[in-house]
Design a protein around this motif. Structure first.
Motif, PDB file in Angstrom:
ATOM      1  N   HIS A 398       6.310  -9.972  16.126  1.00 30.31           N
ATOM      2  CA  HIS A 398       7.275  -8.977  15.631  1.00 30.31           C
ATOM      3  C   HIS A 398       7.098  -8.857  14.122  1.00 30.31           C
ATOM      4  O   HIS A 398       7.377  -9.787  13.369  1.00 30.31           O
ATOM      5  CB  HIS A 398       8.692  -9.430  15.972  1.00 30.31           C
ATOM      6  N   ASP A 399       6.617  -7.704  13.663  1.00 31.12           N
ATOM      7  CA  ASP A 399       6.262  -7.510  12.253  1.00 31.12           C
ATOM      8  C   ASP A 399       7.469  -7.718  11.344  1.00 31.12           C
ATOM      9  O   ASP A 399       8.560  -7.199  11.602  1.00 31.12           O
ATOM     10  CB  ASP A 399       5.684  -6.110  12.057  1.00 31.12           C
ATOM     11  N   LEU A 400       7.257  -8.465  10.264  1.00 32.49           N
ATOM     12  CA  LEU A 400       8.292  -8.739   9.273  1.00 32.49           C
ATOM     13  C   LEU A 400       7.719  -8.525   7.876  1.00 32.49           C
ATOM     14  O   LEU A 400       6.493  -8.508   7.687  1.00 32.49           O
ATOM     15  CB  LEU A 400       8.796 -10.188   9.401  1.00 32.49           C
ATOM     16  N   GLY A 401       8.592  -8.403   6.887  1.00 30.05           N
ATOM     17  CA  GLY A 401       8.122  -8.218   5.522  1.00 30.05           C
ATOM     18  C   GLY A 401       7.535  -6.829   5.326  1.00 30.05           C
ATOM     19  O   GLY A 401       7.986  -5.844   5.925  1.00 30.05           O
ATOM     20  N   VAL A 402       6.508  -6.731   4.493  1.00 27.95           N
ATOM     21  CA  VAL A 402       5.848  -5.440   4.294  1.00 27.95           C
ATOM     22  C   VAL A 402       5.164  -5.038   5.592  1.00 27.95           C
ATOM     23  O   VAL A 402       4.785  -5.896   6.396  1.00 27.95           O
ATOM     24  CB  VAL A 402       4.823  -5.525   3.143  1.00 27.95           C
ATOM     25  N   ASP A 406       0.662  -9.858   6.425  1.00 27.17           N
ATOM     26  CA  ASP A 406       0.759 -10.220   5.018  1.00 27.17           C
ATOM     27  C   ASP A 406       0.699 -11.733   4.885  1.00 27.17           C
ATOM     28  O   ASP A 406       0.757 -12.464   5.876  1.00 27.17           O
ATOM     29  CB  ASP A 406       2.047  -9.669   4.398  1.00 27.17           C
ATOM     30  N   ASN A 407       0.584 -12.197   3.655  1.00 25.71           N
ATOM     31  CA  ASN A 407       0.394 -13.617   3.391  1.00 25.71           C
ATOM     32  C   ASN A 407       1.703 -14.381   3.229  1.00 25.71           C
ATOM     33  O   ASN A 407       1.700 -15.495   2.697  1.00 25.71           O
ATOM     34  CB  ASN A 407      -0.485 -13.796   2.146  1.00 25.71           C
ATOM     35  N   THR A 408       2.790 -13.825   3.704  1.00 23.41           N
ATOM     36  CA  THR A 408       4.060 -14.538   3.786  1.00 23.41           C
ATOM     37  C   THR A 408       4.445 -14.770   5.236  1.00 23.41           C
ATOM     38  O   THR A 408       4.681 -15.911   5.653  1.00 23.41           O
ATOM     39  CB  THR A 408       5.175 -13.753   3.072  1.00 23.41           C
ATOM     40  N   TYR A 409       4.468 -13.686   6.021  1.00 29.37           N
ATOM     41  CA  TYR A 409       4.872 -13.751   7.428  1.00 29.37           C
ATOM     42  C   TYR A 409       3.674 -13.728   8.377  1.00 29.37           C
ATOM     43  O   TYR A 409       3.857 -13.812   9.592  1.00 29.37           O
ATOM     44  CB  TYR A 409       5.777 -12.572   7.774  1.00 29.37           C
ATOM     45  N   GLY A 410       2.457 -13.608   7.854  1.00 35.61           N
ATOM     46  CA  GLY A 410       1.307 -13.442   8.727  1.00 35.61           C
ATOM     47  C   GLY A 410       1.436 -12.162   9.526  1.00 35.61           C
ATOM     48  O   GLY A 410       1.828 -11.110   8.998  1.00 35.61           O
ATOM     49  N   ASP A 415       6.788 -13.729  19.365  1.00 37.04           N
ATOM     50  CA  ASP A 415       7.545 -13.015  20.398  1.00 37.04           C
ATOM     51  C   ASP A 415       6.848 -13.277  21.730  1.00 37.04           C
ATOM     52  O   ASP A 415       5.789 -12.721  22.011  1.00 37.04           O
ATOM     53  CB  ASP A 415       7.579 -11.518  20.089  1.00 37.04           C
ATOM     54  N   ALA A 416       7.445 -14.137  22.556  1.00 39.71           N
ATOM     55  CA  ALA A 416       6.794 -14.596  23.784  1.00 39.71           C
ATOM     56  C   ALA A 416       6.510 -13.459  24.752  1.00 39.71           C
ATOM     57  O   ALA A 416       5.425 -13.373  25.342  1.00 39.71           O
ATOM     58  CB  ALA A 416       7.642 -15.672  24.457  1.00 39.71           C
TER      59      ALA A 416
END
Length: 424
Positions: A398-402, A406-410, A415-416
């Motif tokens: 599940h996309d997070l951040g930008v 990205d290099n914070t949340y990958g 999400d199974a």
């Protein structure tokens, strides 16, 4: 309720394990390497048998001459503690500095490295199963049945009511390279916490494990004093390839979780051959990304090695924890972002020593959520390759951040259900 915390993932330090003033503990790495990419394909059992056989063949040939020398020096009392590590074509031993220097000059030897020590963590810990999506797969009947998970950690309290019935049992289901315990044990608690997240039941009245019907085995990387060695970790990875020492039997685990790291940030490829061998037999090595945040380029090895799958940590609101290690990293030619993804890891309710339960925080707790989800996936779609497993985890995150990786949340938060749908 007792609350504890793991502040840092286990740290492997650059301290030489010196048994005496004139002796050094070293790991001798030989030059020859097995070409695991050339091993013919086959079903899981045949593939694992061929990989282990090729690793043995290369090591037996490359080490023969050196082993004869070491045997002679052992009889003279100059060498002790010889341990063959066929998985990485290496030999661990304790000897004089003079002989270690002489061995390093032999033509078949690539390097002689200090057998470094690691220290078990002291400190922070827990996670939300709903946030991981595990109940969505439980509703499909996927609870980890038929899958074997392993952790490389401080051990496991096999008497815990959430874990006792899930241990596979037998000598091929527990490995202590330090020889302190013949059955699963844990004096720290950290390994019991991580195994609870992967495979725990609901004896406390609350479900704590992502894959509650899976079976577990374990390796105790850290001795009772909280210390591990490079050679001991190599031996553990070797054991994971073939727990009973018989390549003809398929008793290796399906999932391996590692909630430990080197203490220094940066790139260290000491264990990359071990991880590559695990991948060659169908295991995706899951690693805690490390608690080295919040600054960029704060990755740890082995999590940033090319063959590892790294996991950062978020809270229940999908916000990154400041401790979570961030990328970028190009360690060993690694491409893409670091970490690979993130998972819940703050205030996780899990099993503890003496039949108790506790809460825990850190990437150490996030990583076994990924291990548990892999167990759910493989119980329904067995035989998927490590590459397919990793690609599905990334695609289902599940996309997070930008927007985008990205290099914070990958790639985003674990999400199974979406990962299940992405797995071919």
């Amino acid at each position: 309720m007792r609350s504890l915390a793991i502040v840092l993932t286990m740290l492997l330090t650059s301290v030489v394990h010196a048994p005496g003033p004139d002796r050094v503990a070293v790991v001798v790495y030989l030059k020859d390497r097995a070409d695991l990419g050339a091993v013919p394909p086959g079903d899981r059992r045949l593939r694992r048998q061929r990989v282990v056989g090729e690793l043995h063949r290369v090591a037996d040939r490359a080490q023969a001459s050196l082993l004869r020398l070491l045997d002679a020096e052992r009889r003279r009392g100059v060498v002790t503690g010889v341990r063959r590590l066929w998985n990485v074509n290496a030999i661990a031993l304790t000897t004089t500095r003079e002989l270690a220097d002489a061995i390093a000059r032999r033509p078949e030897v690539a390097s002689v490295a200090a057998d470094e020590t690691a220290f078990a963590p002291v400190g922070q810990i827990e996670v939300n199963l709903t946030q991981s999506g595990a109940p969505g797969l439980w509703s499909l009947g996927l609870r980890g049945t038929g899958v074997v998970v392993a952790n490389v950690d401080t051990g496991v309290d096999v008497t815990h009511p959430d874990l006792a019935a899930r241990w596979r049992g037998g000598p091929n289901s527990w490995f202590d390279p330090n020889g302190e315990h013949v059955t699963p044990a844990d004096v720290s608690g950290h390994g019991t916490w991580t195994m609870g997240v992967m495979a725990g039941g609901d004896a406390s009245g609350a479900a704590i494990g992502v894959a509650p019907d899976t079976t577990w085995i374990a390796a105790k990387a850290f001795d009772d004093g909280g210390v591990a060695t490079t050679s001991g970790l190599h031996a553990i990875f070797q054991w994971l390839l073939d727990p009973d020492g018989d390549p003809a039997t398929d008793d290796a685990p399906d999932v391996v979780n590692n909630s430990w790291a080197f203490s220094a940030k940066g790139c260290n490829l000491t264990f990359e051959p071990d991880l590559a061998a695990l991948r060659a037999i169908g295991i995706l090595p899951v690693f805690a990304a490390g608690n080295g945040g919040p600054y960029a380029a704060g990755s740890y090895s082995p999590a940033n090695n090319p063959s590892a799958f790294s996991v950062g940590v978020v809270n229940g609101a999908d916000t990154i924890l400041s401790m979570s290690s961030r990328g970028p990293s190009t360690c060993g030619g690694r491409t893409g972002v670091f970490p690979d993804l993130v998972a819940s890891g703050k205030d996780i309710w899990t099993s503890d020593l003496y039949g108790m339960w506790t809460t825990a925080t850190g990437t150490s707790m996030a990583a076994p959520h990924v291990g548990g989800v892999l167990a759910l996936l493989l119980s329904g779609k067995p035989g998927r390759t490590p590459g397919q497993q990793a690609a599905a985890l990334v695609a289902g995150a599940h996309d997070l951040g930008v927007p985008g990786p990205d290099n914070t949340y990958g790639a985003g938060r674990l999400d199974a259900v979406a990962t299940w749908n992405a797995l071919p």
